[in-house]
Design an enzyme around this catalytic site. Sequence first.
Site, PDB file in Angstrom:
ATOM      1  N   SER A 244       0.820  -1.215   0.000  1.00 50.27           N
ATOM      2  CA  SER A 244       0.000   0.000   0.000  1.00 50.27           C
ATOM      3  C   SER A 244       0.853   1.265   0.000  1.00 50.27           C
ATOM      4  CB  SER A 244      -0.919   0.005   1.225  1.00 50.27           C
ATOM      5  OG  SER A 244      -1.640  -1.193   1.300  1.00 50.27           O
TER       6      SER A 244
HETATM    7  N1  SAM Z   1      -0.661  -4.860   3.860  1.00 52.29           N
HETATM    8  C1  SAM Z   1       0.091  -5.245   2.701  1.00 52.29           C
HETATM    9  C2  SAM Z   1       1.492  -4.698   2.684  1.00 52.29           C
HETATM   10  O1  SAM Z   1       1.842  -3.908   3.584  1.00 52.29           O
HETATM   11  O2  SAM Z   1       2.242  -5.073   1.785  1.00 52.29           O
HETATM   12  C3  SAM Z   1      -0.629  -4.914   1.421  1.00 52.29           C
HETATM   13  C4  SAM Z   1      -1.762  -5.831   1.208  1.00 52.29           C
HETATM   14  S1  SAM Z   1      -2.300  -6.045  -0.450  1.00 52.29           S
HETATM   15  C5  SAM Z   1      -2.983  -4.473  -0.801  1.00 52.29           C
HETATM   16  C6  SAM Z   1      -3.726  -7.080  -0.115  1.00 52.29           C
HETATM   17  C7  SAM Z   1      -3.366  -8.479   0.301  1.00 52.29           C
HETATM   18  O3  SAM Z   1      -4.562  -9.127   0.727  1.00 52.29           O
HETATM   19  C8  SAM Z   1      -2.799  -9.335  -0.823  1.00 52.29           C
HETATM   20  O4  SAM Z   1      -1.572  -9.865  -0.456  1.00 52.29           O
HETATM   21  C9  SAM Z   1      -3.850 -10.431  -1.023  1.00 52.29           C
HETATM   22  O5  SAM Z   1      -3.308 -11.678  -1.411  1.00 52.29           O
HETATM   23  C10 SAM Z   1      -4.464 -10.483   0.362  1.00 52.29           C
HETATM   24  N2  SAM Z   1      -5.803 -11.074   0.440  1.00 52.29           N
HETATM   25  C11 SAM Z   1      -6.847 -10.959  -0.409  1.00 52.29           C
HETATM   26  N3  SAM Z   1      -7.900 -11.650   0.043  1.00 52.29           N
HETATM   27  C12 SAM Z   1      -7.518 -12.216   1.238  1.00 52.29           C
HETATM   28  C13 SAM Z   1      -8.163 -13.032   2.198  1.00 52.29           C
HETATM   29  N4  SAM Z   1      -9.439 -13.443   2.078  1.00 52.29           N
HETATM   30  N5  SAM Z   1      -7.461 -13.416   3.277  1.00 52.29           N
HETATM   31  C14 SAM Z   1      -6.177 -13.023   3.458  1.00 52.29           C
HETATM   32  N6  SAM Z   1      -5.509 -12.248   2.581  1.00 52.29           N
HETATM   33  C15 SAM Z   1      -6.174 -11.837   1.482  1.00 52.29           C
END
Ligand code: SAM
Length: 217
Positions: A64
């Site tokens: 993000s």
């Molecule tokens: N917080 C992260 C960072 O600092 O790098 C950025 C997160 S990224 C915008 C969103 C993440 O949510 C992705 O890695 C994706 O694989 C994960 N994601 C999507 N659906 C999910 C779920 N149901 N459970 C866990 N993770 C999930």
Amino acid sequence: MNETRGWETAQSRLVDALRRRGAAGDAVLGVLARVPRDVFVGEEQRHRAFEDEALPIAGGQTISQPAVVAMMTEALAVRPEHHVLEIGTGSGYQTAVLAELASEVVSVERKPELAEHARRVLAYLGYRNARVEVGDGSLGWPDAAPYDSILVTAASPAVPVHLLEQLKPGGRLVLPVGGRDDQELIVVTRDAQGNVTERSLGPVRFVPLIGAQGWPE
Ligand code: SAM
């Protein structure tokens, strides 16, 4: 880390810009000045690590934008005794930011390869109070519930009921809610009587939360 990474000037310039914009208070900005975002991104993105931009990571996901990390972390109002749940570990950067402020962080990621990479980086940087689990975080992580605060870093079509159930009375849940492409950043507060209130911090864009209480793949 003791060695000089060479990005310190870029990192303090970014944090100064966030401070001028009032993105967060001193405690959160102090953490953003300490956590080395460059270590969480791939080699090919390292030169952009301290631009105020979301950047691509493995698996078609993103780390993000720092201003959004600052705003979400501030909205969560984490205290040193807090037991925190994060959904969407991604690179592990936000996990590290939370681990700097809280007593313990449980972070859930659905993609095993991202979880494994984040675990390695967090261990390398010495974060012993953060653990990364693989699973569908739209269902929360009941094994370690309840939580003082819950942060979701992927976009949900609605507030997942399981997350609300895993939030302590007096706790906060911060998450992007809306369509697959555009959302509002919502702060959900649960008072001591269990009453829930919601307020919006404005528009954001996140990758979708894929899961039983999120979007289909
Ligand atoms: N917080 C992260 C960072 O600092 O790098 C950025 C997160 S990224 C915008 C969103 C993440 O949510 C992705 O890695 C994706 O694989 C994960 N994601 C999507 N659906 C999910 C779920 N149901 N459970 C866990 N993770 C999930």
